[in-house]
Design a protein around this motif. Structure first.
Motif: not given
Length: 159
Positions: A50, A55, A70, A138
């Motif tokens: 992402n 993010a 991230a 994630s």
């Protein structure tokens, strides 16, 4: 003089279109020795990231690489992806975007560019069983498990 690739320009254009349209831009990446990503989230030699504003931190999309920080499982990680390793960029909400053929082995990692010494190799360290079950990855899984419901974290008081 060699011709300049259109791929990094298309990546930036699709990213901008996603953000302007209110969509979440995702990057599908072929992982090899020149990428720096959390290996525990790599499935079948690929990872989906992402890359939305919320993010990432310090997102920089150059002609040769994409770099940003991230959080994975609550831990900030530095991400480095050569443009040649990008397989697709798309909007998560509707799947619209663009796919590319990865051209592996043409780019050097940042460590290889700075020094001629061999770069250290990173390996995934298994998490303790209690932590592994409590943290959701994630990146989307290729498994047949249903996605976990998102939401705000809650605090449970145990007496």
């Amino acid at each position: 003089m060699s011709e300049i690739s259109t791929k990094p320009y298309m990546l930036r254009a699709i990213y901008e279109w996603c953000t302007d349209s209110g969509y979440t831009p995702y990057l599908a990446v072929k992982v090899d020795a020149s990428t720096t990503v959390p290996m525990e989230y790599v499935k079948k030699g690929e990872i989906v990231l992402n890359i939305s504003f919320g993010a990432t931190s310090g997102l920089k999309m150059d002609n040769d690489s994409i770099r940003f920080h991230a959080r994975f499982g609550g831990v900030s990680r530095e991400i480095y992806v050569p443009v040649n390793n990008v397989m697709a960029i798309y909007a998560n909400e509707n799947g619209q975007g663009m796919a590319f053929e990865p051209q592996l082995g043409f780019a050097e990692s940042p460590a290889e560019q700075e020094t001629s010494a061999p770069a250290p190799v990173l390996a995934a360290v298994p998490a303790p069983a209690a932590e592994a079950k409590s943290e959701a990855p994630s990146a989307p899984d290729d498994d047949n498990e249903p996605p976990k419901k998102g939401g705000r974290p809650t605090l449970t008081r145990i007496k």
